[in-house]
Design a protein around this motif. Structure first.
Motif, PDB file in Angstrom:
ATOM      1  N   SER A 272       0.865  -1.175   0.000  1.00  0.00           N
ATOM      2  CA  SER A 272       0.000   0.000   0.000  1.00  0.00           C
ATOM      3  C   SER A 272       0.907   1.232   0.000  1.00  0.00           C
ATOM      4  N   HIS A 273       0.575   2.211  -0.849  1.00  0.00           N
ATOM      5  CA  HIS A 273       1.456   3.366  -1.043  1.00  0.00           C
ATOM      6  C   HIS A 273       0.726   4.692  -0.852  1.00  0.00           C
ATOM      7  N   VAL A 274       1.498   5.699  -0.513  1.00  0.00           N
ATOM      8  CA  VAL A 274       1.023   7.078  -0.488  1.00  0.00           C
ATOM      9  C   VAL A 274       1.876   7.883  -1.472  1.00  0.00           C
ATOM     10  N   ALA A 275       1.257   8.932  -2.002  1.00  0.00           N
ATOM     11  CA  ALA A 275       1.967   9.850  -2.898  1.00  0.00           C
ATOM     12  C   ALA A 275       1.929  11.236  -2.264  1.00  0.00           C
ATOM     13  N   ARG A 276       3.103  11.786  -2.054  1.00  0.00           N
ATOM     14  CA  ARG A 276       3.204  13.117  -1.451  1.00  0.00           C
ATOM     15  C   ARG A 276       3.971  14.044  -2.392  1.00  0.00           C
ATOM     16  N   ASP A 277       3.551  15.311  -2.386  1.00  0.00           N
ATOM     17  CA  ASP A 277       4.273  16.292  -3.193  1.00  0.00           C
ATOM     18  C   ASP A 277       5.537  16.727  -2.465  1.00  0.00           C
ATOM     19  N   ARG A 278       6.289  17.635  -3.051  1.00  0.00           N
ATOM     20  CA  ARG A 278       7.579  18.024  -2.459  1.00  0.00           C
ATOM     21  C   ARG A 278       7.430  18.721  -1.109  1.00  0.00           C
ATOM     22  N   ASP A 279       6.204  19.196  -0.806  1.00  0.00           N
ATOM     23  CA  ASP A 279       5.951  19.804   0.502  1.00  0.00           C
ATOM     24  C   ASP A 279       5.438  18.786   1.523  1.00  0.00           C
ATOM     25  N   GLY A 280       5.348  17.520   1.106  1.00  0.00           N
ATOM     26  CA  GLY A 280       4.880  16.468   2.010  1.00  0.00           C
ATOM     27  C   GLY A 280       3.376  16.347   2.104  1.00  0.00           C
ATOM     28  N   ILE A 281       2.661  17.047   1.236  1.00  0.00           N
ATOM     29  CA  ILE A 281       1.196  17.010   1.267  1.00  0.00           C
ATOM     30  C   ILE A 281       0.701  15.774   0.523  1.00  0.00           C
ATOM     31  N   LEU A 282      -0.208  15.049   1.155  1.00  0.00           N
ATOM     32  CA  LEU A 282      -0.756  13.829   0.582  1.00  0.00           C
ATOM     33  C   LEU A 282      -1.599  14.151  -0.638  1.00  0.00           C
ATOM     34  N   GLY A 283      -1.242  13.546  -1.763  1.00  0.00           N
ATOM     35  CA  GLY A 283      -2.000  13.735  -2.997  1.00  0.00           C
ATOM     36  C   GLY A 283      -2.806  12.524  -3.388  1.00  0.00           C
ATOM     37  N   GLY A 284      -2.375  11.337  -2.954  1.00  0.00           N
ATOM     38  CA  GLY A 284      -3.100  10.119  -3.315  1.00  0.00           C
ATOM     39  C   GLY A 284      -2.637   8.945  -2.490  1.00  0.00           C
ATOM     40  N   ALA A 285      -3.426   7.872  -2.560  1.00  0.00           N
ATOM     41  CA  ALA A 285      -3.098   6.661  -1.806  1.00  0.00           C
ATOM     42  C   ALA A 285      -3.734   5.453  -2.474  1.00  0.00           C
ATOM     43  N   ILE A 286      -3.110   4.308  -2.266  1.00  0.00           N
ATOM     44  CA  ILE A 286      -3.636   3.045  -2.773  1.00  0.00           C
ATOM     45  C   ILE A 286      -3.357   1.969  -1.730  1.00  0.00           C
ATOM     46  N   ARG A 287      -4.314   1.094  -1.550  1.00  0.00           N
ATOM     47  CA  ARG A 287      -4.146   0.007  -0.579  1.00  0.00           C
ATOM     48  C   ARG A 287      -4.447  -1.337  -1.230  1.00  0.00           C
ATOM     49  N   TYR A 288      -3.813  -2.373  -0.690  1.00  0.00           N
ATOM     50  CA  TYR A 288      -4.020  -3.759  -1.123  1.00  0.00           C
ATOM     51  C   TYR A 288      -4.250  -4.627   0.102  1.00  0.00           C
ATOM     52  N   TRP A 289      -5.143  -5.590  -0.047  1.00  0.00           N
ATOM     53  CA  TRP A 289      -5.516  -6.488   1.040  1.00  0.00           C
ATOM     54  C   TRP A 289      -5.409  -7.929   0.556  1.00  0.00           C
ATOM     55  N   PRO A 290      -4.967  -8.832   1.401  1.00  0.00           N
ATOM     56  CA  PRO A 290      -4.917 -10.238   1.005  1.00  0.00           C
ATOM     57  C   PRO A 290      -6.311 -10.870   1.114  1.00  0.00           C
ATOM     58  N   VAL A 291      -6.657 -11.680   0.114  1.00  0.00           N
ATOM     59  CA  VAL A 291      -7.907 -12.449   0.126  1.00  0.00           C
ATOM     60  C   VAL A 291      -7.617 -13.831  -0.442  1.00  0.00           C
ATOM     61  N   ARG A 292      -8.637 -14.676  -0.393  1.00  0.00           N
ATOM     62  CA  ARG A 292      -8.543 -16.010  -1.003  1.00  0.00           C
ATOM     63  C   ARG A 292      -9.706 -16.179  -1.969  1.00  0.00           C
ATOM     64  N   VAL A 293      -9.408 -16.789  -3.103  1.00  0.00           N
ATOM     65  CA  VAL A 293     -10.435 -17.085  -4.107  1.00  0.00           C
ATOM     66  C   VAL A 293     -10.293 -18.559  -4.468  1.00  0.00           C
ATOM     67  N   GLY A 294     -11.290 -19.350  -4.104  1.00  0.00           N
ATOM     68  CA  GLY A 294     -11.225 -20.775  -4.412  1.00  0.00           C
ATOM     69  C   GLY A 294      -9.945 -21.426  -3.911  1.00  0.00           C
ATOM     70  N   GLY A 295      -9.450 -21.003  -2.786  1.00  0.00           N
ATOM     71  CA  GLY A 295      -8.226 -21.554  -2.216  1.00  0.00           C
ATOM     72  C   GLY A 295      -6.955 -20.876  -2.691  1.00  0.00           C
TER      73      GLY A 295
END
Length: 164
Positions: free
Chosen positions: A46-69
């Motif tokens: 999971s990542h964050v994107a910050r500009d040169r002033d450290g201000i949060l511009g975006g984020a993405i997250r990932y979670w583990p799951v199971r599909v049919g094992g």
């Protein structure tokens, strides 16, 4: 210019505030959140994107799951601050994090989203993968990070800690 870094504990509440800003109230009532409850996002992915002033511009997250094992990643949410939209930041978050997921050894990623948007990142409909209701099956999409990773994978999407 943005710096993409893995999300840390110190980023958590700021990212949550961004998601609250970008998504409708009640976002946590969605079925995908039942797969995430009390499960931590994948460390280092999971990542964050910050500009040169450290201000949060975006984020993405990932979670583990199971599909049919089979193990899979559930991507989402991904969000870009409204004042930063149209700068390609969402695409940057997607491309970088998917590359990191492959480097970490993950074989498959799925999400619930709009096919026309996510096609550009290699996502296609997963016809035999079933998200908890009420999820529109046309919005269940996947991408193989390893050739053939979705071949033969079917069934219900289950919490990472589910037995069976």
């Amino acid at each position: 210019m943005y710096a993409l870094t893995p999300e840390t504990r110190d980023d958590w509440w700021e990212v949550e505030a961004l998601y609250d800003l970008c998504f409708a109230p009640g976002r946590e009532a969605l079925s995908s959140y039942r797969l995430r409850d009390d499960i931590p996002p994948v460390s280092g992915l999971s990542h964050v994107a910050r500009d040169r002033d450290g201000i949060l511009g975006g984020a993405i997250r990932y979670w583990p799951v199971r599909v049919g094992g089979a193990e899979a990643l559930l991507l989402g949410p991904v969000a870009v601050h409204p004042t930063r939209q149209g700068e390609g930041l969402g695409g940057l978050l997607m491309h970088v994090s998917l590359q990191v997921a492959a480097e970490m050894g993950w074989a498959r990623v799925m999400l619930v989203g709009d096919a026309p948007y996510y096609q550009r990142f290699g996502f296609t409909r997963l016809d035999h993968v079933v998200m908890p209701p009420p999820t529109n099956p046309d919005r269940v999409l996947g991408r193989a990070l390893v050739a053939g990773a979705w071949d033969g994978v079917q069934g219900d999407v289950l919490r990472w800690d589910a037995v069976g």
